[in-house]
Design an enzyme around this catalytic site. Structure first.
Site, PDB file in Angstrom:
ATOM      1  CB  THR A 519      -0.977  -0.051   1.195  1.00  0.00           C
ATOM      2  OG1 THR A 519      -1.716  -1.275   1.110  1.00  0.00           O
ATOM      3  CG2 THR A 519      -1.990   1.082   1.183  1.00  0.00           C
ATOM      4  CG  HIS A 520       4.504   0.756   1.021  1.00  0.00           C
ATOM      5  ND1 HIS A 520       5.464  -0.218   1.235  1.00  0.00           N
ATOM      6  CD2 HIS A 520       3.698   0.712   2.110  1.00  0.00           C
ATOM      7  CE1 HIS A 520       5.239  -0.820   2.390  1.00  0.00           C
ATOM      8  NE2 HIS A 520       4.167  -0.255   2.943  1.00  0.00           N
ATOM      9  CB  THR A 521       0.312   4.559  -3.638  1.00  0.00           C
ATOM     10  OG1 THR A 521      -0.477   5.009  -2.529  1.00  0.00           O
ATOM     11  CG2 THR A 521      -0.202   3.187  -4.085  1.00  0.00           C
TER      12      THR A 521
END
Length: 593
Positions: A519-521
């Site tokens: 979820t590391h956008t």
């Protein structure tokens, strides 16, 4: 015609109440100013929302995604190239935006890193070592506008707020055995001792050492011993329940806004939290250079205007960028001319892995784990190694991390195993306690053709355009992950399982939104020293609207190999300090363009 209710003006309005919003509220609470925080999701707290045994329901939280954004109400559209037609992302898989109080800070695993010094000065470091021609023409890599030394007190404070467990590798310039030898100098050790290791981590560590590497435990926001943080909040000791990712912590052990910040906020009567408040836009005056507040839809479906002198945008990365675009704040990015700043430099992470299968004499107990039970090496991260003959920029961590052994999502199976019936059951029986994984988490550089904008076709439940993501894997990252895969395979071979299966992307691979990756956008409203290539300055203050501060991973110029939460928390504290000590006394730009 829907009537708009206009609320009484407040001093500060905060949009989004996860890590950055709650930290900002706490840091500014002592000013006595009237602060209103708007969270579009529901109210959540450790009790009763994360109470045991309810929170360990994997079907509800892990599969049906109870803690996450509802894609039926709002999602993003996705395409690989600007000439493609973007389509709505109907079910979140690749990344999982949080929803409700605490945001993504509720469901994370807890890895809390500080960036390497080269991470913060990637462009200048690459040019210094290899020359400007080493950077591909379509790559828009740039430096952060601050140094590791400048940010160190805020990394230190955030680690203490979270009660981080770990082994320091560099204290005041002195290298320490057992820690990361590549980390930037820190002033203090980690607040609590390292977590216990799984058998997988022990095997990985032994093999890595035999190859000349320096394994170390991952910095973990999962408390290993009793800890009282700087806000006076007590944290519990992690019990290795195996339910960190996708779940809230019932034990007050995993750092989150609920376990670290909200108990301290309750002491302040100048802060009001309004949940089920979906912000539609940031309002500005006739010049477009001053924010006047926000407009939102409340729990009753009523349109509400909240005037404020100062606006803090602290939602999830994608939402921050979308709100800037919807509010006409900052020049939207144009990939054809490479001009504009809002939507620019979107990036993700490049991951890979190896599954190692052992005979029944080797026992792994994956169920007894935290979200951060793992050993890492950093020899091939960022600029810790020579890239001159490799043809790529960036790198990755390599690790053996066990985050749990849940019965649905964490059943390790060979790619050759049957997918149904008695054969499938036997494969689970054979592998569940006799398998480990080696993983990599890699950086992703920004490119002219990877960006965010508003979709011209699809809208959300309120009739507003969805955010459109244009992104695909580029040759630089594919070269990088193949190189890292070779190094990880050497470690796997040294460990010596019965067999192993590789899982690294090959040339020609395309970004796939279906399997979970991270979820590391990042990016879309990046920080910098130049308004032509950044949306905010070093204090996360908008260049165009000085009474607007934009927090979070949207401000990253590119994505590093590490989990982003360390930088997210530290920069929020850095911005809060600047607001408290500089901006409130003299409102206006803190940095001259």
């Amino acid at each position: 015609m829907i009537m708009t209710i206009k609320k009484d003006p407040v001093d500060i309005v905060i949009v989004g109440f996860g890590w950055t919003g709650s930290l900002m509220a706490k840091e500014l609470a002592s000013t006595g100013l009237k602060i209103v925080a708007l969270e579009r999701g529901e109210q959540r707290d450790t009790w009763p929302d994360f109470a045991y045994p309810r929170i360990t329901d994997e079907l509800t939280y892990g599969i049906r995604l109870k803690l996450f954004q509802n894609a039926a109400k709002e999602t993003v559209t996705v395409r690989h190239r600007p000439r493609d037609t973007a389509l709505p992302y109907r079910r979140f898989g690749s990344f999982l935006p949080g929803d409700g109080v605490g945001g993504a800070g509720v469901h994370w695993n807890g890895m809390l890193w500080r960036p390497l010094e080269a991470d913060l000065k990637m462009r200048s470091t690459v040019i210094e070592k290899y020359g400007a021609d080493f950077i591909p023409q379509d790559m828009t890599v740039q430096d952060y506008p601050f140094t590791s030394e400048e940010m160190e007190p805020f990394f230190d404070k955030f680690e203490k707020i979270c009660g981080v467990a770990g082994q320091a590798g560099n204290i005041q310039g002195q290298k320490v055995d057992g820690g990361n030898p590549f980390e930037a100098p820190r002033q203090n050790p980690y607040p609590t001792k390292p977590l216990k290791q799984q058998y997988a981590g022990m095997l990985f560590s032994k093999a890595a050492k035999s190859l000349g590497y320096h394994p170390f435990p991952v910095p973990a926001a999962n408390c290993s011993e009793p800890w009282t943080n700087p806000y006076g909040v007590q944290l519990g000791v992690c019990n290795y329940c195996g339910f960190c990712e996708r779940f809230g912590c019932f034990n007050y052990s995993k750092a989150s806004p609920q376990s670290c910040v909200l108990p301290a906020l309750r002491q302040h009567d100048n802060i009001e939290l309004r949940t089920h408040s979906h912000v539609l836009r940031i309002n500005t005056d006739s010049t477009g250079k001053k924010a006047t507040g926000v407009t939102y839809i409340d729990a009753n479906g009523q349109l509400v205007e909240q005037p404020a002198d100062l606006v803090i945008l602290s939602a999830f990365q994608l939402h921050n960028v979308r709100l800037l675009l919807l509010s006409n704040i900052g020049k939207p990015y144009d990939p054809e001319t490479n001009t504009g700043v809002v939507g620019r430099n979107y990036a993700y992470q490049m991951n890979g892995g190896i599954s190692l299968f052992f005979n029944k004499d080797s026992w792994f107990n994956p169920f007894a784990a935290t979200g951060t039970t793992g050993m890492y090496i950093d020899e091939f991260n960022a600029e810790n190694f020579d890239h001159s003959a490799l043809g790529f920029i960036g790198g990755a961590t390599i690790s053996a991390t066990t985050t749990g052994g849940r019965p649905i999502q964490q059943m390790p199976l060979s790619a050759k195993a049957p997918t149904w019936g008695a054969g499938w059951k036997q494969a689970i029986k054979d592998s569940y306690l006799h398998t480990m994984n080696i993983g990599s988490s890699g950086s992703v550089m920004p490119y002219k053709q990877c960006y965010l904008d508003l979709d011209p076709t699809y809208k959300d439940v309120y009739g507003q355009p969805l955010l459109r993501m244009t992104f695909d894997w580029q040759p630089n990252e594919l070269k990088m992950t193949q190189f890292i895969g070779g190094k990880a395979e050497e470690i796997a071979q040294r460990i010596g399982p019965e067999r192993y299966e590789m899982g690294f992307k090959k040339d020609g691979s395309h970004y796939d939104v279906r399997p979970y990756q991270s979820t590391h956008t990042t990016g879309g409203a990046v920080m910098g020293d130049n308004p032509a290539t950044s949306a905010v300055n070093k204090y996360l203050q908008s260049w165009d609207v000085p009474n607007l501060f934009v927090l979070g991973a949207c401000c990253f110029p590119q994505n590093l190999a590490y989990n982003p939460t360390g930088i997210v928390g530290a920069t929020a504290l850095f911005a809060a300090h600047a607001i408290r000590t500089q901006y409130l006394a003299n409102p206006g730009p803190l940095v001259q363009a």
